[in-house]
Scaffold this active site. Sequence first.
Site, PDB file in Angstrom:
ATOM      1  CG  ASP A  20     -34.129  24.469  16.385  1.00 45.83           C
ATOM      2  OD1 ASP A  20     -35.279  24.153  16.745  1.00 45.83           O
ATOM      3  OD2 ASP A  20     -33.892  25.064  15.324  1.00 45.83           O
ATOM      4  N   GLY A  23     -38.997  18.934  17.366  1.00 43.77           N
ATOM      5  CA  GLY A  23     -40.185  18.593  16.576  1.00 43.77           C
ATOM      6  C   GLY A  23     -39.820  17.679  15.416  1.00 43.77           C
ATOM      7  CD1 TRP A  25     -34.344  12.847  17.523  1.00 34.65           C
ATOM      8  CD2 TRP A  25     -36.277  12.633  18.649  1.00 34.65           C
ATOM      9  NE1 TRP A  25     -34.248  11.737  18.332  1.00 34.65           N
ATOM     10  CE2 TRP A  25     -35.421  11.586  19.034  1.00 34.65           C
ATOM     11  CE3 TRP A  25     -37.546  12.705  19.228  1.00 34.65           C
ATOM     12  CZ2 TRP A  25     -35.781  10.620  19.968  1.00 34.65           C
ATOM     13  CZ3 TRP A  25     -37.915  11.738  20.155  1.00 34.65           C
ATOM     14  CH2 TRP A  25     -37.040  10.707  20.519  1.00 34.65           C
ATOM     15  NE  ARG A  33     -43.868  20.868  16.632  1.00 34.07           N
ATOM     16  CZ  ARG A  33     -42.703  21.361  16.171  1.00 34.07           C
ATOM     17  NH1 ARG A  33     -42.241  20.979  15.000  1.00 34.07           N
ATOM     18  NH2 ARG A  33     -42.027  22.235  16.890  1.00 34.07           N
ATOM     19  CG  HIS A  37     -41.118  19.829  22.913  1.00 35.11           C
ATOM     20  ND1 HIS A  37     -40.149  20.469  22.178  1.00 35.11           N
ATOM     21  CD2 HIS A  37     -42.306  20.179  22.349  1.00 35.11           C
ATOM     22  CE1 HIS A  37     -40.721  21.182  21.222  1.00 35.11           C
ATOM     23  NE2 HIS A  37     -42.030  21.015  21.306  1.00 35.11           N
ATOM     24  CD1 TRP A  69     -44.351  33.929  24.738  1.00 33.73           C
ATOM     25  CD2 TRP A  69     -45.761  32.457  25.656  1.00 33.73           C
ATOM     26  NE1 TRP A  69     -44.007  33.783  26.067  1.00 33.73           N
ATOM     27  CE2 TRP A  69     -44.862  32.890  26.649  1.00 33.73           C
ATOM     28  CE3 TRP A  69     -46.745  31.523  26.003  1.00 33.73           C
ATOM     29  CZ2 TRP A  69     -44.903  32.435  27.969  1.00 33.73           C
ATOM     30  CZ3 TRP A  69     -46.791  31.055  27.317  1.00 33.73           C
ATOM     31  CH2 TRP A  69     -45.874  31.513  28.275  1.00 33.73           C
ATOM     32  NE  ARG A  71     -42.324  26.566  18.518  1.00 35.98           N
ATOM     33  CZ  ARG A  71     -41.330  25.704  18.424  1.00 35.98           C
ATOM     34  NH1 ARG A  71     -41.471  24.492  18.956  1.00 35.98           N
ATOM     35  NH2 ARG A  71     -40.209  26.020  17.835  1.00 35.98           N
ATOM     36  CG  LEU A 133     -22.680  23.732  34.983  1.00 38.34           C
ATOM     37  CD1 LEU A 133     -21.699  24.326  33.955  1.00 38.34           C
ATOM     38  CD2 LEU A 133     -23.291  22.452  34.396  1.00 38.34           C
ATOM     39  NE  ARG A 186     -31.055  27.212  15.486  1.00 38.02           N
ATOM     40  CZ  ARG A 186     -31.998  28.128  15.500  1.00 38.02           C
ATOM     41  NH1 ARG A 186     -31.675  29.383  15.639  1.00 38.02           N
ATOM     42  NH2 ARG A 186     -33.269  27.790  15.373  1.00 38.02           N
ATOM     43  NE  ARG A 192     -34.242  30.041  11.997  1.00 35.32           N
ATOM     44  CZ  ARG A 192     -34.494  29.106  11.075  1.00 35.32           C
ATOM     45  NH1 ARG A 192     -33.920  29.167   9.895  1.00 35.32           N
ATOM     46  NH2 ARG A 192     -35.334  28.116  11.327  1.00 35.32           N
ATOM     47  CD  GLU A 205     -14.633  31.862  17.410  1.00 37.56           C
ATOM     48  OE1 GLU A 205     -14.970  31.348  16.328  1.00 37.56           O
ATOM     49  OE2 GLU A 205     -13.955  32.913  17.487  1.00 37.56           O
TER      50      GLU A 205
HETATM   51  C1  IPE Z   1     -35.121  28.767  18.938  1.00 32.95           C
HETATM   52  O1  IPE Z   1     -35.685  27.727  18.216  1.00 32.95           O
HETATM   53  C2  IPE Z   1     -35.729  28.828  20.304  1.00 32.95           C
HETATM   54  C3  IPE Z   1     -35.375  27.725  21.206  1.00 32.95           C
HETATM   55  C4  IPE Z   1     -34.555  26.745  20.945  1.00 32.95           C
HETATM   56  C5  IPE Z   1     -36.020  27.783  22.493  1.00 32.95           C
HETATM   57  P1  IPE Z   1     -36.932  27.960  17.255  1.00 32.95           P
HETATM   58  O2  IPE Z   1     -37.230  26.644  16.631  1.00 32.95           O
HETATM   59  O3  IPE Z   1     -38.029  28.643  17.966  1.00 32.95           O
HETATM   60  O4  IPE Z   1     -36.325  28.979  16.177  1.00 32.95           O
HETATM   61  P2  IPE Z   1     -36.766  29.282  14.681  1.00 32.95           P
HETATM   62  O5  IPE Z   1     -38.234  29.551  14.718  1.00 32.95           O
HETATM   63  O6  IPE Z   1     -36.443  28.065  13.871  1.00 32.95           O
HETATM   64  O7  IPE Z   1     -35.935  30.443  14.263  1.00 32.95           O
HETATM   65  C1  IPE Z   2     -36.673  23.198  19.938  1.00 34.31           C
HETATM   66  O1  IPE Z   2     -37.248  22.302  19.046  1.00 34.31           O
HETATM   67  C2  IPE Z   2     -37.538  23.443  21.150  1.00 34.31           C
HETATM   68  C3  IPE Z   2     -38.104  24.783  21.211  1.00 34.31           C
HETATM   69  C4  IPE Z   2     -38.010  25.708  20.295  1.00 34.31           C
HETATM   70  C5  IPE Z   2     -38.843  25.133  22.392  1.00 34.31           C
HETATM   71  P1  IPE Z   2     -38.377  22.729  18.038  1.00 34.31           P
HETATM   72  O2  IPE Z   2     -39.706  22.506  18.679  1.00 34.31           O
HETATM   73  O3  IPE Z   2     -38.143  24.082  17.501  1.00 34.31           O
HETATM   74  O4  IPE Z   2     -38.170  21.646  16.905  1.00 34.31           O
HETATM   75  P2  IPE Z   2     -38.179  21.886  15.329  1.00 34.31           P
HETATM   76  O5  IPE Z   2     -37.200  22.983  15.053  1.00 34.31           O
HETATM   77  O6  IPE Z   2     -39.572  22.269  14.956  1.00 34.31           O
HETATM   78  O7  IPE Z   2     -37.745  20.581  14.766  1.00 34.31           O
HETATM   79 MG    MG Z   3     -37.061  24.814  15.958  1.00 29.94          MG
END
Ligand code: IPE
Ligand code: IPE
Ligand code: MG
Length: 248
Positions: A20, A23, A25, A33, A37, A69, A71, A133, A186, A192, A205
Amino acid sequence: MDLDGVDPKRIPRHVACVMDGNGRWATKQGLPRTEGHRAGEEALFDASCGALDLGLEYLTVYAFSTENWRRPPAEVRFLLNVIADQLLTRRRDELHQMGVKIRFIGRRDWRVPRWVVKRMDEAARLTENNRALTLTVAFNYGGRAEIVDAVKAIASSGLAPSKIDERTIRRHLYAPDVPDPDLVIRTSGEFRVSNFLLWELAYSELVFTDVLWPDFRREHLFDAVREFQARDRRYGKTGSRHDDGIPS
Ligand code: IPE
Ligand code: IPE
Ligand code: MG
């Protein structure tokens, strides 16, 4: 390879990552954003190398959730492209040479474009005999969807309800042969689970780090494993020698 004080005798078998912060970053550097990725794919490759350095058996990464989806369509399209073009095409051969078996968990036949499914199948087929792996990509994955799919399969098998136990449910999950994750990491400072591996992480853990996923490198994986090794996993017991076998 200097594993930075990681105890080689207590390496977790299975580490799972919620990748996570892509975006944020990108936004921090004034980039769209989607650039986050793209950069996240590099981090995933380095984390996979770190998993090999450590001798992990399984690395599972959350790449796209059933909720993602929601987004904007352009971001969804870009994410699908990053996974299918960069990870499953450009990196596929490198991962294959390193002995990585690539597999997927998630709803492959729901909403996922056919060309993406084709790339997934090709990568899985090419690497299916690798043993160094297992890299499991949770793609179009939701923990609740996985449990719903398991329940549907059990119901349609006609099994009597009295015969259903935890093993029945496990056998119907997406990857029944993979052990539960010992450690879930995470990134990006969020605390979460976001619908990741709900059944499987019952006794994992959890390690949270502020690092944004595109900055994640194998050293951060080693840090998390060291933190894991300092934990006391009790599985509901007291941790004393009186546990197990003594009726209470
Ligand atoms: C969790 O991240 C899903 C992935 C890393 C693929 P999200 O960015 O979608 O989670 P929320 O919306 O912050 O809970
Ligand atoms: C994780 O980064 C990638 C996916 C959820 C697919 P995010 O796109 O959720 O990035 P933030 O959390 O908005 O920074
Ligand atoms: Mg995120």
